[in-house]
Design a protein around this motif. Structure first.
Motif, mmCIF file in Angstrom:
data_model
loop_
_atom_site.group_PDB
_atom_site.id
_atom_site.type_symbol
_atom_site.label_atom_id
_atom_site.label_comp_id
_atom_site.label_asym_id
_atom_site.label_seq_id
_atom_site.Cartn_x
_atom_site.Cartn_y
_atom_site.Cartn_z
ATOM 1 N N UNK A 305 0.837 -1.205 0.000
ATOM 2 C CA UNK A 305 0.000 0.000 0.000
ATOM 3 C C UNK A 305 0.868 1.249 0.000
ATOM 4 N N UNK A 306 1.877 1.295 0.868
ATOM 5 C CA UNK A 306 2.762 2.461 0.941
ATOM 6 C C UNK A 306 3.538 2.640 -0.351
ATOM 7 N N UNK A 307 3.990 1.546 -0.912
ATOM 8 C CA UNK A 307 4.780 1.623 -2.145
ATOM 9 C C UNK A 307 3.983 2.260 -3.278
ATOM 10 N N UNK A 308 2.680 2.119 -3.250
ATOM 11 C CA UNK A 308 1.838 2.642 -4.327
ATOM 12 C C UNK A 308 1.271 4.033 -4.044
ATOM 13 N N UNK A 309 1.687 4.654 -2.950
ATOM 14 C CA UNK A 309 1.170 5.975 -2.589
ATOM 15 C C UNK A 309 1.366 7.018 -3.694
ATOM 16 N N UNK A 341 0.248 4.506 -14.782
ATOM 17 C CA UNK A 341 1.380 4.594 -13.861
ATOM 18 C C UNK A 341 2.689 4.535 -14.631
ATOM 19 N N UNK A 342 3.577 5.509 -14.348
ATOM 20 C CA UNK A 342 4.879 5.570 -15.016
ATOM 21 C C UNK A 342 5.915 5.991 -13.987
ATOM 22 N N UNK A 343 6.736 5.046 -13.592
ATOM 23 C CA UNK A 343 7.740 5.301 -12.564
ATOM 24 C C UNK A 343 8.681 6.432 -12.956
ATOM 25 N N UNK A 344 9.021 6.521 -14.227
ATOM 26 C CA UNK A 344 9.997 7.510 -14.673
ATOM 27 C C UNK A 344 9.476 8.943 -14.593
ATOM 28 N N UNK A 345 8.163 9.111 -14.532
ATOM 29 C CA UNK A 345 7.597 10.461 -14.464
ATOM 30 C C UNK A 345 7.380 10.938 -13.030
ATOM 31 N N UNK A 346 7.723 10.093 -12.059
ATOM 32 C CA UNK A 346 7.628 10.506 -10.664
ATOM 33 C C UNK A 346 8.806 11.396 -10.303
ATOM 34 N N UNK A 347 8.669 12.115 -9.196
ATOM 35 C CA UNK A 347 9.775 12.932 -8.713
ATOM 36 C C UNK A 347 10.854 12.036 -8.123
ATOM 37 N N UNK A 348 12.051 12.583 -7.954
ATOM 38 C CA UNK A 348 13.135 11.807 -7.349
ATOM 39 C C UNK A 348 12.776 11.407 -5.926
ATOM 40 N N UNK A 349 12.071 12.279 -5.232
ATOM 41 C CA UNK A 349 11.638 11.968 -3.872
ATOM 42 C C UNK A 349 10.702 10.752 -3.879
ATOM 43 N N UNK A 350 9.802 10.698 -4.836
ATOM 44 C CA UNK A 350 8.846 9.587 -4.904
ATOM 45 C C UNK A 350 9.534 8.286 -5.324
ATOM 46 N N UNK A 351 10.518 8.400 -6.188
ATOM 47 C CA UNK A 351 11.266 7.207 -6.575
ATOM 48 C C UNK A 351 11.980 6.608 -5.363
ATOM 49 N N UNK A 352 12.530 7.472 -4.521
ATOM 50 C CA UNK A 352 13.201 6.988 -3.305
ATOM 51 C C UNK A 352 12.177 6.356 -2.358
ATOM 52 N N UNK A 353 10.963 6.930 -2.340
ATOM 53 C CA UNK A 353 9.902 6.381 -1.490
ATOM 54 C C UNK A 353 9.546 4.956 -1.914
ATOM 55 N N UNK A 354 9.393 4.753 -3.195
ATOM 56 C CA UNK A 354 9.072 3.420 -3.705
ATOM 57 C C UNK A 354 10.200 2.432 -3.413
ATOM 58 N N UNK A 355 11.403 2.889 -3.592
ATOM 59 C CA UNK A 355 12.561 2.042 -3.318
ATOM 60 C C UNK A 355 12.618 1.655 -1.850
ATOM 61 N N UNK A 356 12.226 2.570 -0.986
ATOM 62 C CA UNK A 356 12.262 2.333 0.455
ATOM 63 C C UNK A 356 11.358 1.180 0.873
ATOM 64 N N UNK A 357 10.234 1.015 0.185
ATOM 65 C CA UNK A 357 9.246 0.020 0.605
ATOM 66 C C UNK A 357 9.220 -1.217 -0.298
ATOM 67 N N UNK A 358 10.274 -1.418 -1.056
ATOM 68 C CA UNK A 358 10.361 -2.650 -1.842
ATOM 69 C C UNK A 358 10.522 -3.851 -0.923
#
Length: 358
Positions: A305-309, A341-358
């Protein structure tokens, strides 16, 4: 003394500061351009634009159309800037208010010079003239958390007969405290000090940034139908126990919000704020600044759930029924079936967020 009530007795108001205890930093609130002595000039139009920048400060831009029915006249116009209070130093910086910058006034295409006076009380106005203190001889407190003077920014304005256009800009730091992530106030009622006791045509535009939840206290407006959203957002009615007032809560994915009113006689001030605290520990917030307050996931389902925020904030409609059900129940969720959904269009902050909850 609460400066909000003190302001009601002032003869000249444009910018002032809230005073509170030392559990926060309280910098500024904006106001209308106000004459020291004036009975004939009226406000035909005002467009007030407020833009929040990086949760740090507010950029203020005001467009006025004043009507002078008689011959050319010159009057003193300006604003008061009360010294800050709280975990701040109220001493001047380069002779100016320490938390306000970039003050400009352009009248009928000409930039006007302004002066700054230090005054010790609201009785500084004598027949349109400003009685300033001698700062070098002043015996009161001049620095620290609680100083004994405030500022009057003032200028001479020459009004020709007919319509006069004034463009005014400045910026000031956002206030904050234990409860409020940020808050600011703009005094609207002072506009009634001009001859017509109203603003004939008033527009307020707020740009609070992307993915932001904020509240506006009811008082000068009654319901959500008086506001429009240029972009993607939604509103809900709420009650603030901090203010003991009804408020309108905005969830804005992108764009601006605006309020327009003809023959506007404001009965209260603009107060905008966001809270630091979350009432429900299971709540997933819309605003970026509250990411750090999200509780740790208990299991892989919570992590998912958090990863998809970041995608939920953009309205992604999830195929996973559990994730969709969770976000569908949040007040800020705005489904967008066309969003891919497109990971590459997210902000750098959001990319780090997704990486955090893998």
């Amino acid at each position: 003394m609460n400066m909000k009530y003190l302001l009601c007795t002032c003869t000249l108001i444009l910018l002032s500061l809230y005073l509170f205890a030392n559990d926060g930093a309280f910098f500024a609130k904006g106001n209308q351009l106000i004459p020291i002595n004036e009975t004939s000039i009226s406000v035909k139009k005002e467009v007030l634009s407020l833009k929040k920048v990086r949760d740090k400060y507010i950029e203020v831009s005001v467009y006025y159309e004043f009507y002078n029915p008689n011959g050319e006249k010159e009057i003193t116009v300006g604003f008061e800037a009360f010294s800050p209070n709280g975990d701040v130093d109220g001493a001047p910086k380069n002779g100016q208010h320490p938390y306000m910058r970039d003050f400009t006034v352009n009248m009928n295409g000409k930039n006007l010079a302004h002066q700054i006076a230090y005054v010790a009380d609201t009785l500084y106005n004598t027949n349109g003239k400003i009685k300033a203190i001698d700062f070098n001889k002043f015996e009161g407190s001049k620095s620290g958390n609680d100083v004994d003077f405030f500022y009057v920014y003032h200028f001479r304005a020459k009004f020709k007969k007919g319509i006069n256009i004034i463009k005014h800009t400045y910026s000031y730091d956002l206030s904050g405290s234990i409860d409020f992530h940020y808050d600011f106030e703009y005094v609207l009622t002072a506009a009634k000090r001009w001859q017509n006791k109203q603003i004939d045509d008033f527009t307020l535009i707020l740009d609070m940034g992307e993915f932001e939840t904020f509240n506006i206290a009811k008082g000068f407006f009654r319901n959500a139908s008086e506001w429009s959203i240029k972009g993607v957002g939604k509103t809900e009615n709420s009650r603030s126990h901090f203010l003991n007032k009804d408020v309108l809560k905005f969830h804005v994915r992108s764009g601006t919000i605006s309020f327009s009113k003809k023959n506007f006689k404001p009965a209260d001030e603009l107060f905008v704020y966001t809270l630091n605290v979350m009432s429900d520990e299971n709540y997933i917030p819309f605003s970026y600044f509250q990411d750090e307050r999200i509780k740790q996931p208990k299991n892989e389902a919570d992590k998912k759930i958090l990863r998809n925020l970041p995608f939920a904030r953009r309205g992604y409609v999830f195929k996973d029924k559990n994730i969709q059900q969770f976000y569908q129940n949040l007040d800020w969720y705005m489904p967008n079936p066309n969003y891919v959904a497109d990971l590459q269009k997210l902000t750098e902050r959001e990319k780090r967020w997704i990486e955090k909850w893998k």
